[in-house]
Design a protein around this motif. Structure first.
Motif, PDB file in Angstrom:
ATOM      1  N   SER A 266      57.716  -3.658 -40.792  1.00  0.00           N
ATOM      2  CA  SER A 266      58.848  -3.035 -40.117  1.00  0.00           C
ATOM      3  C   SER A 266      59.144  -1.635 -40.641  1.00  0.00           C
ATOM      4  O   SER A 266      59.153  -1.404 -41.857  1.00  0.00           O
ATOM      5  CB  SER A 266      60.083  -3.914 -40.263  1.00  0.00           C
ATOM      6  N   PRO A 267      59.408  -0.680 -39.733  1.00  0.00           N
ATOM      7  CA  PRO A 267      59.784   0.681 -40.125  1.00  0.00           C
ATOM      8  C   PRO A 267      61.288   0.818 -40.326  1.00  0.00           C
ATOM      9  O   PRO A 267      62.088   0.186 -39.637  1.00  0.00           O
ATOM     10  CB  PRO A 267      59.333   1.514 -38.924  1.00  0.00           C
ATOM     11  N   VAL A 268      61.661   1.650 -41.267  1.00  0.00           N
ATOM     12  CA  VAL A 268      63.047   2.067 -41.453  1.00  0.00           C
ATOM     13  C   VAL A 268      63.060   3.591 -41.395  1.00  0.00           C
ATOM     14  O   VAL A 268      62.326   4.249 -42.143  1.00  0.00           O
ATOM     15  CB  VAL A 268      63.619   1.577 -42.796  1.00  0.00           C
ATOM     16  N   ILE A 269      63.862   4.153 -40.496  1.00  0.00           N
ATOM     17  CA  ILE A 269      63.926   5.602 -40.310  1.00  0.00           C
ATOM     18  C   ILE A 269      65.240   6.116 -40.885  1.00  0.00           C
ATOM     19  O   ILE A 269      66.327   5.716 -40.444  1.00  0.00           O
ATOM     20  CB  ILE A 269      63.818   5.969 -38.815  1.00  0.00           C
ATOM     21  N   VAL A 270      65.136   6.986 -41.871  1.00  0.00           N
ATOM     22  CA  VAL A 270      66.316   7.585 -42.494  1.00  0.00           C
ATOM     23  C   VAL A 270      66.425   9.030 -42.007  1.00  0.00           C
ATOM     24  O   VAL A 270      65.602   9.883 -42.366  1.00  0.00           O
ATOM     25  CB  VAL A 270      66.222   7.544 -44.029  1.00  0.00           C
ATOM     26  N   LEU A 424      58.431  -6.718 -35.187  1.00  0.00           N
ATOM     27  CA  LEU A 424      59.463  -7.717 -35.467  1.00  0.00           C
ATOM     28  C   LEU A 424      60.840  -7.088 -35.656  1.00  0.00           C
ATOM     29  O   LEU A 424      61.832  -7.562 -35.100  1.00  0.00           O
ATOM     30  CB  LEU A 424      59.079  -8.528 -36.712  1.00  0.00           C
ATOM     31  N   ALA A 425      60.925  -6.025 -36.453  1.00  0.00           N
ATOM     32  CA  ALA A 425      62.231  -5.438 -36.750  1.00  0.00           C
ATOM     33  C   ALA A 425      62.080  -3.958 -37.055  1.00  0.00           C
ATOM     34  O   ALA A 425      60.968  -3.458 -37.264  1.00  0.00           O
ATOM     35  CB  ALA A 425      62.881  -6.160 -37.937  1.00  0.00           C
ATOM     36  N   ALA A 426      63.214  -3.264 -37.087  1.00  0.00           N
ATOM     37  CA  ALA A 426      63.237  -1.848 -37.440  1.00  0.00           C
ATOM     38  C   ALA A 426      64.646  -1.502 -37.892  1.00  0.00           C
ATOM     39  O   ALA A 426      65.617  -2.184 -37.548  1.00  0.00           O
ATOM     40  CB  ALA A 426      62.832  -0.966 -36.260  1.00  0.00           C
ATOM     41  N   GLY A 427      64.744  -0.441 -38.691  1.00  0.00           N
ATOM     42  CA  GLY A 427      66.039   0.019 -39.159  1.00  0.00           C
ATOM     43  C   GLY A 427      66.208   1.508 -38.942  1.00  0.00           C
ATOM     44  O   GLY A 427      65.223   2.259 -38.921  1.00  0.00           O
ATOM     45  N   VAL A 428      67.450   1.938 -38.763  1.00  0.00           N
ATOM     46  CA  VAL A 428      67.773   3.354 -38.562  1.00  0.00           C
ATOM     47  C   VAL A 428      69.018   3.675 -39.382  1.00  0.00           C
ATOM     48  O   VAL A 428      69.990   2.900 -39.382  1.00  0.00           O
ATOM     49  CB  VAL A 428      68.045   3.662 -37.074  1.00  0.00           C
ATOM     50  N   ASP A 432      74.899   9.858 -36.344  1.00  0.00           N
ATOM     51  CA  ASP A 432      75.024  10.344 -34.975  1.00  0.00           C
ATOM     52  C   ASP A 432      74.849   9.190 -33.991  1.00  0.00           C
ATOM     53  O   ASP A 432      73.802   8.527 -33.973  1.00  0.00           O
ATOM     54  CB  ASP A 432      73.972  11.422 -34.707  1.00  0.00           C
ATOM     55  N   LEU A 433      75.851   8.940 -33.162  1.00  0.00           N
ATOM     56  CA  LEU A 433      75.816   7.812 -32.247  1.00  0.00           C
ATOM     57  C   LEU A 433      74.706   7.954 -31.218  1.00  0.00           C
ATOM     58  O   LEU A 433      74.036   6.969 -30.870  1.00  0.00           O
ATOM     59  CB  LEU A 433      77.173   7.665 -31.554  1.00  0.00           C
ATOM     60  N   ALA A 434      74.495   9.159 -30.715  1.00  0.00           N
ATOM     61  CA  ALA A 434      73.437   9.362 -29.725  1.00  0.00           C
ATOM     62  C   ALA A 434      72.074   9.044 -30.329  1.00  0.00           C
ATOM     63  O   ALA A 434      71.224   8.388 -29.697  1.00  0.00           O
ATOM     64  CB  ALA A 434      73.469  10.803 -29.210  1.00  0.00           C
ATOM     65  N   THR A 435      71.842   9.497 -31.552  1.00  0.00           N
ATOM     66  CA  THR A 435      70.571   9.198 -32.216  1.00  0.00           C
ATOM     67  C   THR A 435      70.398   7.694 -32.396  1.00  0.00           C
ATOM     68  O   THR A 435      69.312   7.146 -32.193  1.00  0.00           O
ATOM     69  CB  THR A 435      70.516   9.901 -33.589  1.00  0.00           C
ATOM     70  N   ALA A 436      71.473   7.025 -32.782  1.00  0.00           N
ATOM     71  CA  ALA A 436      71.411   5.575 -32.966  1.00  0.00           C
ATOM     72  C   ALA A 436      70.985   4.879 -31.678  1.00  0.00           C
ATOM     73  O   ALA A 436      70.113   4.003 -31.685  1.00  0.00           O
ATOM     74  CB  ALA A 436      72.769   5.047 -33.433  1.00  0.00           C
ATOM     75  N   HIS A 437      71.590   5.259 -30.556  1.00  0.00           N
ATOM     76  CA  HIS A 437      71.244   4.628 -29.277  1.00  0.00           C
ATOM     77  C   HIS A 437      69.817   4.988 -28.855  1.00  0.00           C
ATOM     78  O   HIS A 437      69.069   4.123 -28.369  1.00  0.00           O
ATOM     79  CB  HIS A 437      72.240   5.063 -28.203  1.00  0.00           C
ATOM     80  N   GLN A 438      69.450   6.241 -29.011  1.00  0.00           N
ATOM     81  CA  GLN A 438      68.112   6.659 -28.584  1.00  0.00           C
ATOM     82  C   GLN A 438      67.025   5.944 -29.375  1.00  0.00           C
ATOM     83  O   GLN A 438      66.048   5.437 -28.810  1.00  0.00           O
ATOM     84  CB  GLN A 438      67.973   8.172 -28.733  1.00  0.00           C
ATOM     85  N   VAL A 450      71.107  -0.598 -37.256  1.00  0.00           N
ATOM     86  CA  VAL A 450      71.534   0.776 -37.493  1.00  0.00           C
ATOM     87  C   VAL A 450      72.597   0.780 -38.601  1.00  0.00           C
ATOM     88  O   VAL A 450      73.631   0.118 -38.485  1.00  0.00           O
ATOM     89  CB  VAL A 450      72.101   1.418 -36.214  1.00  0.00           C
ATOM     90  N   ASN A 451      72.303   1.502 -39.676  1.00  0.00           N
ATOM     91  CA  ASN A 451      73.182   1.606 -40.844  1.00  0.00           C
ATOM     92  C   ASN A 451      73.459   0.252 -41.495  1.00  0.00           C
ATOM     93  O   ASN A 451      74.482   0.056 -42.166  1.00  0.00           O
ATOM     94  CB  ASN A 451      74.497   2.297 -40.488  1.00  0.00           C
ATOM     95  N   THR A 452      72.570  -0.690 -41.290  1.00  0.00           N
ATOM     96  CA  THR A 452      72.608  -1.995 -41.935  1.00  0.00           C
ATOM     97  C   THR A 452      71.207  -2.586 -41.833  1.00  0.00           C
ATOM     98  O   THR A 452      70.296  -1.970 -41.282  1.00  0.00           O
ATOM     99  CB  THR A 452      73.657  -2.909 -41.276  1.00  0.00           C
TER     100      THR A 452
END
Length: 493
Positions: A266-270, A424-428, A432-438, A450-452
């Motif tokens: 799983s990727p996590v994007i910071v 399976l999973a990913a994290g962000v 920024d709310l727009a970035t989170a949705h995109q 997102v943020n968890t």
């Protein structure tokens, strides 16, 4: 046959398996040992079940399915699930201790799983009375009433891994009880004791004989016969992608239903605007929790280049601060790997990372001093200077190893994050709310946090894309996996 009590202190005793409401031995008479991964000590012996034992268990489950269990009304199944929940709550410390000694989960983390596991049971109890078909206006000539019925699929074969015995058992058994199915559970040979304890608690709660059966044994000797058995109507499996593929092939004999929750990378994007105070510990524990032995581990850490060096420095300091030890100590944050074999596997990846040019920032060694000498301990590890083609960035390690990879644009991060056979999973992490949705829309994964991270709710479906499997656990879709839909037409003119 007399039922043998199981709920006793861990003392190296023998524990039979549970078939048709009885505690029984393997037909072969063979047993195997299960060991505490923190100390190497033998906890208990259990039967080494095989094909004959699977036959017995499937027959018991079938008899229960067509027998008294078939006459339980939805509200009766609901009451039963609530009684099970109450028993689990009263014996929660016992369940936690079993998980800790059998597979190394730090007891503080095990105790913290109470809301999740008890919440699952209560959710299934609530859903037991909410399963129904629908009437349908049809276009047929004449006066015909049409409607659908939701009916239990039948006998379910459940094969679970060693990394979460309690949650995995309930994720399989709970929806079966809610829908009126029966279960043959095959736990991992690495951690069979908690499922046996769960079987006893369910019997004590009043689950009828044969509704829940637990056969201990190896994957080849017990798991494979269960997957191919013609008397099994559905297989649910959590484990490796390779084994999942074998189960799909084995299911072809009677075209049994299959649900698979398989591997991940799983990727996590910071993002550059992330709150580092929040992101660092959450990103670290997305992998280090359970010593990295978790399918959703966020082991590919993509960090915006402008904050990459600072983030890796903070992450490494956090990793080095974690308390490592025997999980029975409530202060322990990182426990052992499950077995010497898994330890050797993870050490192989550590060598591969260095050999392929990654830079070891922290960890990377086996811990064998003092009280850790007899256990399977690896220091939480962070690699930097990792490329997408390295083995540590592409293969599921199942150990406490993070690969940090810098990125320049979000488009690049998404492309690289999705460049994997898993989903399976990913994290962000972003403010920024727009970035989170995109990003949550563009990432190819069954769960995006997102943020968890690790947020799993009984009402929300969980499962994978691509080679991470199919089918869902959690939510209404989960119970639908255990039901057949029947169309009924009645002419009334």
């Amino acid at each position: 046959m007399t039922i043998v009590p199981i709920r006793q202190p861990i003392d190296g005793r023998h524990r039979p398996m549970f078939i048709g409401g009885l505690w029984v031995e393997a037909a072969s008479g063979q047993t195997f040992e299960t060991r505490n991964p923190a100390t190497g000590e033998i906890i208990a012996t259990v039967p080494r079940g095989g094909r004959q034992d699977i036959e017995r268990a499937v027959a018991a489950a079938r008899n229960a399915f067509v027998g008294p269990w078939s006459r339980f009304k939805p509200h009766e199944r609901q009451k039963l699930l609530l009684r099970i929940t109450d028993l689990f709550e009263r014996h929660w410390e016992e369940i936690c201790t079993s998980d800790t000694t059998d597979m190394g989960l730090p007891i503080a983390r095990a105790r913290g799983n109470a809301n999740r596991v008890l919440g699952m049971l209560r959710y299934y109890a609530g859903m037991a009375t909410a399963l129904h078909g629908e009437t349908i206006e049809n276009s047929l000539p004449g006066d015909i009433v049409s409607f659908t019925r939701k009916e239990p699929v039948g006998v379910v074969g459940a094969i679970i891994p060693w990394n979460a015995p309690t949650a995995a058992s309930i994720w399989k058994i709970g929806p079966a009880l809610a829908t009126g199915c029966t279960v043959v559970l095959k736990p991992s040979e690495e951690a069979p004791l908690t499922p046996l304890l769960i079987a006893e608690l369910m019997a004590e709660a009043g689950v009828p004989d044969g509704v829940v059966n637990v056969v201990t044994g190896t994957g080849a000797e017990a798991g494979a016969p269960l997957a191919e058995h013609m008397g099994i109507d559905k297989i649910v499996f959590t484990g490796s992608t390779l084994t999942g593929q074998s189960i799909v092939r084995a299911s072809a004999g009677n075209l049994k239903r299959v649900s698979l929750e398989l591997g991940g990378k799983s990727p996590v994007i910071v993002c550059a605007d992330a709150d580092l105070e929040r992101a660092v510990p959450v990103a670290a524990m997305s992998v280090f929790a359970n010593s990295g032995q978790i399918c959703i581990a966020g082991s590919r850490l993509f960090v915006a280049r402008s904050i990459h060096d600072e983030f890796v420095e903070r992450l490494s300091a956090y990793a080095a601060s974690l308390r490592i030890g025997n999980g029975i100590d409530p202060e322990t944050e990182i426990g052992p790997l499950i077995s010497p074999r898994q330890l050797e596997r993870v050490e192989g990846y550590l060598r591969a990372g260095s050999e392929e040019g990654a830079r070891l920032v922290t960890g990377g060694t086996r811990l064998s001093h003092g009280a850790l000498a007899a256990g399977n301990f690896i220091a939480p590890t962070v690699f930097a200077g990792v490329s997408d083609t390295m083995r540590i960035a592409r293969e599921e390690i199942f150990g406490p190893v993070i690969s940090a990879l810098p990125f320049d644009t979000l488009d690049e991060a998404v492309r690289r994050a999705n460049d994997t056979p898993y989903g399976l999973a990913a994290g962000v992490f972003t403010r920024d709310l727009a970035t989170a949705h995109q990003l949550s829309r563009r990432l190819q994964a069954g769960s995006v946090w997102v943020n968890t991270y690790h947020a799993i709710d009984p009402a929300v479906p969980f499962g994978g894309y691509k080679m991470s499997g199919y089918g869902r656990e959690g939510g209404g879709e989960h119970l639908g996996e255990y039901l057949n839909t029947k169309g009924v037409f009645i002419r009334i003119d």
